[in-house]
Motif scaffolding. Structure first.
Motif, PDB file in Angstrom:
ATOM      1  N   ARG A 178      42.945  31.119  49.699  1.00 20.52           N
ATOM      2  CA  ARG A 178      43.107  32.545  49.401  1.00 20.52           C
ATOM      3  C   ARG A 178      42.119  33.326  50.259  1.00 20.52           C
ATOM      4  O   ARG A 178      41.124  32.781  50.733  1.00 20.52           O
ATOM      5  CB  ARG A 178      42.915  32.824  47.926  1.00 20.52           C
ATOM      6  N   LEU A 179      42.400  34.599  50.433  1.00 23.90           N
ATOM      7  CA  LEU A 179      41.540  35.480  51.211  1.00 23.90           C
ATOM      8  C   LEU A 179      40.891  36.457  50.245  1.00 23.90           C
ATOM      9  O   LEU A 179      41.582  37.120  49.474  1.00 23.90           O
ATOM     10  CB  LEU A 179      42.374  36.235  52.252  1.00 23.90           C
ATOM     11  N   VAL A 180      39.566  36.529  50.274  1.00 17.56           N
ATOM     12  CA  VAL A 180      38.826  37.459  49.428  1.00 17.56           C
ATOM     13  C   VAL A 180      38.144  38.469  50.348  1.00 17.56           C
ATOM     14  O   VAL A 180      37.510  38.089  51.329  1.00 17.56           O
ATOM     15  CB  VAL A 180      37.770  36.722  48.570  1.00 17.56           C
ATOM     16  N   MET A 181      38.299  39.741  50.027  1.00 15.74           N
ATOM     17  CA  MET A 181      37.676  40.790  50.832  1.00 15.74           C
ATOM     18  C   MET A 181      37.384  41.997  49.958  1.00 15.74           C
ATOM     19  O   MET A 181      37.903  42.112  48.857  1.00 15.74           O
ATOM     20  CB  MET A 181      38.574  41.194  52.001  1.00 15.74           C
ATOM     21  N   LEU A 201      53.424  37.061  47.660  1.00 18.52           N
ATOM     22  CA  LEU A 201      52.042  37.327  48.022  1.00 18.52           C
ATOM     23  C   LEU A 201      51.481  38.191  46.906  1.00 18.52           C
ATOM     24  O   LEU A 201      52.044  39.233  46.581  1.00 18.52           O
ATOM     25  CB  LEU A 201      51.946  38.073  49.349  1.00 18.52           C
ATOM     26  N   SER A 202      50.398  37.758  46.314  1.00 17.64           N
ATOM     27  CA  SER A 202      49.726  38.499  45.259  1.00 17.64           C
ATOM     28  C   SER A 202      48.461  39.117  45.840  1.00 17.64           C
ATOM     29  O   SER A 202      47.675  38.429  46.487  1.00 17.64           O
ATOM     30  CB  SER A 202      49.363  37.560  44.110  1.00 17.64           C
ATOM     31  N   VAL A 203      48.276  40.412  45.613  1.00 17.07           N
ATOM     32  CA  VAL A 203      47.045  41.108  46.012  1.00 17.07           C
ATOM     33  C   VAL A 203      46.490  41.700  44.727  1.00 17.07           C
ATOM     34  O   VAL A 203      47.125  42.550  44.104  1.00 17.07           O
ATOM     35  CB  VAL A 203      47.320  42.209  47.053  1.00 17.07           C
ATOM     36  N   SER A 204      45.312  41.202  44.312  1.00 13.55           N
ATOM     37  CA  SER A 204      44.788  41.613  43.008  1.00 13.55           C
ATOM     38  C   SER A 204      43.282  41.830  43.059  1.00 13.55           C
ATOM     39  O   SER A 204      42.581  41.278  43.895  1.00 13.55           O
ATOM     40  CB  SER A 204      45.107  40.552  41.957  1.00 13.55           C
ATOM     41  N   PHE A 239      43.862  37.895  48.105  1.00 11.42           N
ATOM     42  CA  PHE A 239      45.216  37.684  48.624  1.00 11.42           C
ATOM     43  C   PHE A 239      45.521  36.206  48.420  1.00 11.42           C
ATOM     44  O   PHE A 239      44.767  35.349  48.878  1.00 11.42           O
ATOM     45  CB  PHE A 239      45.279  37.973  50.130  1.00 11.42           C
ATOM     46  N   GLU A 240      46.641  35.914  47.750  1.00  9.86           N
ATOM     47  CA  GLU A 240      47.038  34.518  47.557  1.00  9.86           C
ATOM     48  C   GLU A 240      48.527  34.451  47.272  1.00  9.86           C
ATOM     49  O   GLU A 240      49.133  35.434  46.845  1.00  9.86           O
ATOM     50  CB  GLU A 240      46.241  33.882  46.417  1.00  9.86           C
TER      51      GLU A 240
END
Length: 175
Positions: free
Chosen positions: A120-123, A30-33, A160-161
């Motif tokens: 992907r989740l963008v927030m 899981l990448s959080v960037s 998040f992806e």
């Protein structure tokens, strides 16, 4: 002479294999960037193998919301369950999603079977919302939570992806 050549070939093969195994992207994480500043990121193998939970304080009812995600077969994110203390703007209604199951417990509501899949989740990281991430398929309040403001400034847009990274990249950016 033959022994020296065999030794040199063995050493060269060792370094080639080591280099390939360290620098080839084979770990799914899981990448959080940060969307704008790419060096700001962290990776989690647990976030891929066990899924993860994004928790936040709802802006209207001030209750804590927990959104449960897991990977799909094609490495997308699936929001499969949400848990909350009271309804407010943005909280899904069970009738909105075919197959969703609504459950009431002593201290919260749960909607499972959401099956919302996104690539992907963008927030944006909120300060008041106290966004956090937990890596545990059996999430319980009080387990180890990582607050996103410890990694990103408030109002930072993050992604998040699931992605493949090399072992060496993972070591330097793991959570």
């Amino acid at each position: 002479m033959k022994k020296k050549i065999i030794t040199l070939i063995t050493i060269a093969c060792f370094f080639i294999i080591t280099g390939v195994s360290l620098f080839s992207p084979f770990l799914t994480v899981l990448s959080v960037s940060s969307r704008k500043y790419k060096p700001l990121r962290f990776y989690s193998i647990q976030g891929y193998t066990k899924g993860f939970v994004i928790s936040y304080t709802h802006s209207v009812n001030k209750g804590r919301v927990h959104d449960f995600y897991k990977p799909t077969q094609d490495k997308k994110l699936e929001l499969y369950k949400t848990s909350f203390v009271s309804y407010g703007a943005g909280i899904p209604e069970p009738e909105e999603t075919p197959g969703a199951v609504f459950t009431v417990t002593d201290d919260h509501y749960v909607i499972s079977g959401l099956n919302r899949i996104v690539p992907r989740l963008v927030m944006a990281v909120g300060l008041i919302a106290e966004h956090s991430i937990t890596f545990d398929e059996a999430f319980e309040v009080g387990k180890k939570e990582f607050y996103l403001t410890d990694f990103f400034e408030p109002q930072t847009s993050i992604i998040f992806e699931y992605k493949k990274v090399s072992f060496i990249t993972y070591i330097f950016h793991r959570l």
